[in-house]
Scaffold this motif. Structure first.
Motif, PDB file in Angstrom:
ATOM      1  N   VAL A 254     -30.794 -15.292   5.447  1.00  9.08           N
ATOM      2  CA  VAL A 254     -30.048 -15.431   4.078  1.00  9.08           C
ATOM      3  C   VAL A 254     -29.883 -16.911   3.898  1.00  9.08           C
ATOM      4  N   ILE A 255     -30.654 -17.353   2.700  1.00 11.08           N
ATOM      5  CA  ILE A 255     -30.498 -18.910   2.278  1.00 11.08           C
ATOM      6  C   ILE A 255     -29.803 -18.793   0.701  1.00 11.08           C
ATOM      7  N   PRO A 256     -28.920 -19.662   0.778  1.00  5.68           N
ATOM      8  CA  PRO A 256     -28.434 -20.039  -0.741  1.00  5.68           C
ATOM      9  C   PRO A 256     -29.017 -21.042  -1.251  1.00  5.68           C
ATOM     10  N   SER A 257     -28.755 -20.761  -2.639  1.00 10.71           N
ATOM     11  CA  SER A 257     -29.387 -22.076  -3.555  1.00 10.71           C
ATOM     12  C   SER A 257     -28.463 -22.050  -4.771  1.00 10.71           C
ATOM     13  N   PHE A 258     -28.281 -23.301  -5.418  1.00 14.99           N
ATOM     14  CA  PHE A 258     -27.556 -23.497  -6.485  1.00 14.99           C
ATOM     15  C   PHE A 258     -28.339 -24.449  -7.370  1.00 14.99           C
ATOM     16  N   ASP A 259     -28.337 -23.825  -8.520  1.00 14.56           N
ATOM     17  CA  ASP A 259     -29.054 -24.701  -9.745  1.00 14.56           C
ATOM     18  C   ASP A 259     -30.612 -24.868  -9.232  1.00 14.56           C
ATOM     19  N   GLY A 260     -31.092 -23.794  -8.381  1.00 15.94           N
ATOM     20  CA  GLY A 260     -32.531 -24.039  -8.140  1.00 15.94           C
ATOM     21  C   GLY A 260     -32.855 -24.853  -6.841  1.00 15.94           C
ATOM     22  N   ARG A 261     -31.640 -25.467  -6.309  1.00 16.36           N
ATOM     23  CA  ARG A 261     -31.832 -26.370  -4.895  1.00 16.36           C
ATOM     24  C   ARG A 261     -31.155 -25.629  -3.762  1.00 16.36           C
ATOM     25  N   ILE A 262     -32.119 -25.396  -2.750  1.00 23.26           N
ATOM     26  CA  ILE A 262     -32.194 -24.372  -1.610  1.00 23.26           C
ATOM     27  C   ILE A 262     -31.226 -25.256  -0.637  1.00 23.26           C
ATOM     28  N   VAL A 263     -30.182 -24.784   0.182  1.00 23.59           N
ATOM     29  CA  VAL A 263     -29.437 -25.227   0.998  1.00 23.59           C
ATOM     30  C   VAL A 263     -29.952 -24.878   2.357  1.00 23.59           C
ATOM     31  N   GLY A 264     -30.412 -26.315   3.389  1.00 23.09           N
ATOM     32  CA  GLY A 264     -30.328 -25.922   4.708  1.00 23.09           C
ATOM     33  C   GLY A 264     -31.806 -25.229   4.856  1.00 23.09           C
ATOM     34  N   PHE A 265     -32.668 -25.462   4.070  1.00 23.58           N
ATOM     35  CA  PHE A 265     -34.012 -24.968   4.147  1.00 23.58           C
ATOM     36  C   PHE A 265     -34.622 -24.987   5.797  1.00 23.58           C
ATOM     37  N   SER A 266     -34.732 -26.412   6.070  1.00 22.74           N
ATOM     38  CA  SER A 266     -35.427 -26.563   7.393  1.00 22.74           C
ATOM     39  C   SER A 266     -34.427 -25.734   8.526  1.00 22.74           C
ATOM     40  N   ALA A 267     -33.171 -26.025   8.492  1.00 22.37           N
ATOM     41  CA  ALA A 267     -32.390 -25.267   9.446  1.00 22.37           C
ATOM     42  C   ALA A 267     -32.576 -23.752   9.685  1.00 22.37           C
ATOM     43  N   HIS A 268     -32.666 -23.315   8.274  1.00 22.18           N
ATOM     44  CA  HIS A 268     -32.851 -21.903   8.460  1.00 22.18           C
ATOM     45  C   HIS A 268     -34.267 -21.426   9.026  1.00 22.18           C
ATOM     46  N   MET A 269     -35.194 -22.150   8.486  1.00 21.45           N
ATOM     47  CA  MET A 269     -36.649 -21.806   9.098  1.00 21.45           C
ATOM     48  C   MET A 269     -36.723 -22.067  10.683  1.00 21.45           C
ATOM     49  N   GLN A 270     -36.099 -23.206  11.013  1.00 22.09           N
ATOM     50  CA  GLN A 270     -36.113 -23.359  12.547  1.00 22.09           C
ATOM     51  C   GLN A 270     -35.414 -22.204  13.293  1.00 22.09           C
ATOM     52  N   ARG A 271     -34.236 -21.608  12.883  1.00 22.33           N
ATOM     53  CA  ARG A 271     -33.203 -20.484  13.333  1.00 22.33           C
ATOM     54  C   ARG A 271     -34.544 -19.071  13.205  1.00 22.33           C
ATOM     55  N   MET A 272     -35.068 -19.134  12.113  1.00 23.00           N
ATOM     56  CA  MET A 272     -35.860 -18.005  11.781  1.00 23.00           C
ATOM     57  C   MET A 272     -37.185 -17.883  13.040  1.00 23.00           C
ATOM     58  N   GLU A 273     -37.826 -19.082  12.937  1.00 24.98           N
ATOM     59  CA  GLU A 273     -38.671 -19.068  13.823  1.00 24.98           C
ATOM     60  C   GLU A 273     -38.462 -19.149  15.358  1.00 24.98           C
ATOM     61  N   ASN A 274     -37.142 -19.555  15.754  1.00 24.11           N
ATOM     62  CA  ASN A 274     -36.758 -19.187  17.146  1.00 24.11           C
ATOM     63  C   ASN A 274     -36.602 -17.819  17.249  1.00 24.11           C
ATOM     64  N   GLY A 275     -35.920 -17.006  16.042  1.00 23.56           N
ATOM     65  CA  GLY A 275     -35.931 -15.720  16.517  1.00 23.56           C
ATOM     66  C   GLY A 275     -36.985 -14.939  16.718  1.00 23.56           C
ATOM     67  N   LEU A 276     -38.180 -15.374  16.146  1.00 30.87           N
ATOM     68  CA  LEU A 276     -39.374 -14.663  15.717  1.00 30.87           C
ATOM     69  C   LEU A 276     -39.994 -14.831  17.209  1.00 30.87           C
ATOM     70  N   ARG A 277     -39.862 -16.187  17.712  1.00 26.20           N
ATOM     71  CA  ARG A 277     -40.431 -16.245  19.098  1.00 26.20           C
ATOM     72  C   ARG A 277     -39.745 -15.456  20.050  1.00 26.20           C
ATOM     73  N   ALA A 278     -38.479 -15.358  19.956  1.00 24.04           N
ATOM     74  CA  ALA A 278     -37.552 -14.463  20.842  1.00 24.04           C
ATOM     75  C   ALA A 278     -37.970 -13.254  20.954  1.00 24.04           C
ATOM     76  N   LEU A 279     -38.396 -12.517  19.816  1.00 28.04           N
ATOM     77  CA  LEU A 279     -38.901 -11.184  19.658  1.00 28.04           C
ATOM     78  C   LEU A 279     -40.468 -11.080  19.884  1.00 28.04           C
ATOM     79  N   GLU A 280     -40.903 -12.038  19.890  1.00 31.54           N
ATOM     80  CA  GLU A 280     -42.528 -12.078  20.195  1.00 31.54           C
ATOM     81  C   GLU A 280     -43.121 -11.324  19.061  1.00 31.54           C
ATOM     82  N   ILE A 281     -42.610 -11.943  17.910  1.00 29.67           N
ATOM     83  CA  ILE A 281     -43.365 -11.403  16.482  1.00 29.67           C
ATOM     84  C   ILE A 281     -44.104 -12.736  15.963  1.00 29.67           C
ATOM     85  N   ASP A 282     -45.317 -12.629  15.346  1.00 32.02           N
ATOM     86  CA  ASP A 282     -46.038 -13.553  14.822  1.00 32.02           C
ATOM     87  C   ASP A 282     -45.466 -14.157  13.263  1.00 32.02           C
ATOM     88  N   ASN A 283     -45.074 -15.307  13.407  1.00 37.93           N
ATOM     89  CA  ASN A 283     -44.644 -15.970  11.896  1.00 37.93           C
ATOM     90  C   ASN A 283     -45.768 -15.744  10.813  1.00 37.93           C
TER      91      ASN A 283
END
Length: 287
Positions: A35-64
């Motif tokens: 869940v990624i927030p945005s204000f006035d069209g500006r995304i908060v913490g995009f790279s950090a959210h992506m890194q966590r999602m990538e880590n989770g997909l790897r842990a579950l062995e799901i292709d990104n």
């Protein structure tokens, strides 16, 4: 008017988005979400959210299914297409399940195509816009009965749901959880911070709690403003005696807690360190 969602490379009204009942995300909660927030069209913490999602997909062995540019494109499209309906404070939910498998089996095929779903929804305006109007939260305190892989942002959230519903039934906004050693882990939808004599403290990361992106940004913003912050074990007793208690999440940002199990926190109002932290976070969150 209805919001537009994204499902498997197609934008369509949210009410028309459908998946197979044989999808492993539906049958087993076999997936990852963000869940990624945005204000006035500006995304908060995009790279950090992506890194966590990538880590989770790897842990579950799901292709990104997409690279980061692909995910950003989906997010921006949802923000733009739903702007008139949702306004300027918007969260985007991203969901990747392992996919559909015609045989229901705990074991999964190695060649499944992930199901990708995303939608946008309205979130509260940033606290920093009117901190004087922020209402403190009343929360409960409960033993953590969830599974032991809480560091993975899995869609399997039944344990969190049951804890949250119990708190809601008791008239509380949230439930802060503790382990068998009476050490605070996290809340059902949030990370936990306390303030003791001006020092901000939060439980260290391990398998018992989610590495929250707002948690990460709050810590970095405090350090950036020379506000002392420590990652240390926090007992339930210590939390009950803290000067301030906060909950952090993408939709809450930094939410002050004024009551824990009926025990008043501090003077029963959002505290002075919270105000400093809110300003520090607001200055940092888009960096």
């Amino acid at each position: 008017m209805t919001t537009l969602a994204f499902l498997n490379n197609q934008y369509l009204p949210l009410s028309e988005a459908k998946i197979s009942p044989m999808d492993r995300g539906f049958l087993f909660g076999d997936g990852i979400y963000e869940v990624i927030p945005s204000f006035d069209g500006r995304i908060v913490g995009f790279s950090a959210h992506m890194q966590r999602m990538e880590n989770g997909l790897r842990a579950l062995e799901i292709d990104n299914p997409y690279d980061r540019d692909g995910w950003k494109s989906i997010m921006q499209a949802l923000l733009e297409r739903n702007n008139q309906e949702l306004g300027d404070s918007v969260g985007v939910y991203l969901h990747i399940s392992r996919g559909m498998q015609l045989t229901r089996s705990h074991g999964y095929s190695e060649d499944l195509t992930p199901t990708v779903f995303a939608f946008a929804f309205k979130i509260p305006p940033s606290h920093s816009s009117q901190p004087e109007k922020v209402q403190g939260l009343s929360v409960s305190l409960a033993k953590d009965l969830r599974w032991q892989r809480c560091h993975i942002k899995s869609t399997s959230l039944l344990g969190n749901v049951l804890h949250f519903q119990e708190a809601k039934r008791g008239g509380k906004h949230e439930s802060i959880l503790f382990n068998s050693q009476k050490e605070i882990t996290e809340a059902t939808t949030s990370n936990v911070f306390i303030v003791e004599q001006g020092i901000v403290r939060t439980p260290p990361l391990d398998n018992q709690l989610l590495p929250g992106i707002t948690r990460k940004l709050v810590i970095e913003s405090l350090i950036n403003e020379n506000i002392q912050v420590e990652e240390v074990v926090i007992t339930a007793e210590r939390l009950l005696n803290a000067d301030e208690v906060w909950l952090t999440s993408s939709s809450k940002e930094i939410a002050p807690v004024i009551s824990v199990d009926g025990n008043q926190v501090g003077n029963g109002e959002p505290g002075p360190v919270w105000r400093k932290a809110l300003l520090a976070y607001d200055l940092y969150k888009f960096s």
